[in-house]
Design an enzyme around this catalytic site. Structure first.
Site, PDB file in Angstrom:
ATOM      1  N   HIS A 134      42.052 107.193 134.298  1.00  0.00           N
ATOM      2  CA  HIS A 134      40.681 107.239 133.930  1.00  0.00           C
ATOM      3  C   HIS A 134      40.764 107.230 132.386  1.00  0.00           C
ATOM      4  CE1 HIS A 134      36.491 108.842 133.640  1.00  0.00           C
ATOM      5  NE2 HIS A 134      36.943 109.601 132.314  1.00  0.00           N
ATOM      6  N   GLU A 135      41.491 107.844 131.737  1.00  0.00           N
ATOM      7  CA  GLU A 135      41.520 107.923 130.355  1.00  0.00           C
ATOM      8  C   GLU A 135      42.015 106.491 129.684  1.00  0.00           C
ATOM      9  OE1 GLU A 135      39.984 110.327 128.322  1.00  0.00           O
ATOM     10  OE2 GLU A 135      39.702 111.637 130.340  1.00  0.00           O
ATOM     11  N   HIS A 138      39.247 104.308 129.561  1.00  0.00           N
ATOM     12  CA  HIS A 138      38.230 104.410 128.496  1.00  0.00           C
ATOM     13  C   HIS A 138      38.895 103.629 127.026  1.00  0.00           C
ATOM     14  CE1 HIS A 138      35.185 107.333 129.637  1.00  0.00           C
ATOM     15  NE2 HIS A 138      35.932 108.354 129.640  1.00  0.00           N
ATOM     16  N   GLU A 197      31.516 106.558 131.829  1.00  0.00           N
ATOM     17  CA  GLU A 197      32.424 107.317 132.551  1.00  0.00           C
ATOM     18  C   GLU A 197      32.665 107.140 134.007  1.00  0.00           C
ATOM     19  OE1 GLU A 197      34.142 110.045 131.667  1.00  0.00           O
ATOM     20  OE2 GLU A 197      33.206 110.086 129.689  1.00  0.00           O
TER      21      GLU A 197
END
Length: 299
Positions: A134-135, A138, A197
């Protein structure tokens, strides 16, 4: 759109908001291009890690640190393949001793995972992969760069918008401050939008599947988050993050797409891990059998 040529009374908030789709391009023009942001983030990251190291907060040889770094290293090759920024990332990760359940990635792939998110949620390796993926997304989607461009446009929009509102309504300076605060908080300058997100959730799901981590774990992460931290349904409308329940629902819808990728990756890993009998061993075994045969023939 050339804001300089337009008269203030003709500029509406709606027309300004239409510009926001070009946040990344605005950031490039303003000097927040990918290479510059990555270099700046690397410098900040180095300073941050220097302070953490001086305070004895960086973990390297603890079980949690070893697990997190192993997962990270397994994801990096797939993150590199997914990099469409045109600038190679120098991925780095440090595990910080901190009870806050948090993790983040800076531009260019500089990452931090707090021990709190692993310990408090009792994360499995697959769930750690969901967090790191997930990070990573980003960073790969340059959400920080887009936020920088958005902030530049925010400042323009607030000044022009408040000026137009004051000329039409005669609102006081105090009213203008309230207007700016509300517009800034709820409309324009939240760090990562709910869309971003959700985009990070989806990208992380693909990365973990490609690396052979079970995508179902991305769902259980947020189920655990609900139990430990509570679902943020009551504030999701004004939050930068979707509610936990909304994320769970969206991730479950994506599972049929990524599960075959995971199964294939798992099969590939098993194939690579199968022990191979060396040629020398085969030769030795064959010779031994021949020796026994000859011995029997002489008796």
């Amino acid at each position: 759109m050339n804001l300089i040529r337009l008269k203030p009374k003709l500029i509406t908030l709606a027309s300004i908001l239409m510009v926001l789709s070009g946040c990344a391009q605005v950031a490039d023009v303003a000097g927040y291009d990918t290479q510059t942001l990555n270099a700046s983030a690397a410098k900040s990251y180095s300073q941050m890690m220097g302070e953490a190291r001086a305070n004895g907060e960086i973990e390297t040889n603890t079980p949690v640190a070893k697990r997190v770094r192993t997962v990270f290293q397994r994801l990096v090759p797939y993150a590199n393949k997914a990099n469409q920024t045109g600038v190679p990332f120098d991925w780095q990760l440090n595990v910080i001793r901190n009870e806050e359940p948090n993790a983040f990635a800076m531009p260019g792939g500089k990452m931090v995972v707090y021990t709190g998110i692993v310990n408090r949620l009792n994360l499995s390796d697959d769930e750690i992969a969901a967090i790191i993926g997930h990070e990573m997304t980003h960073a790969l989607q340059e959400h920080s760069k887009k936020a920088a461009g958005q902030q530049i446009l925010t400042n323009v929009a607030l000044e022009v918008g408040s000026s137009a509102l004051k000329s039409k309504t005669g609102a006081s300076a105090n009213d203008m401050k309230i207007y700016k605060d509300v517009l800034s908080q709820y409309g324009l300058n939240l760090p990562f939008s709910r869309h971003q997100e959700s985009q990070a959730d989806a990208g992380g799901l693909r990365l973990m599947a490609q690396a052979g981590y079970d995508p179902n774990a991305a769902v259980t992460v947020w189920e655990k988050m609900n139990k430990v931290m509570g679902n943020n349904n009551s504030t999701s409308l004004l939050s930068t993050h979707p509610s936990n329940d909304a994320r769970i629902k969206a991730l479950k819808k994506m599972l049929p797409e990524v599960l075959p990728v995971y199964e294939q990756a798992k099969q590939n890993n098993l194939t690579m891990q199968k022990p191979r009998i060396s040629q020398s061993k085969n030769t030795q075994g064959s010779g031994a059998r021949k020796g026994i045969t000859k011995k029997k023939s002489r008796s």
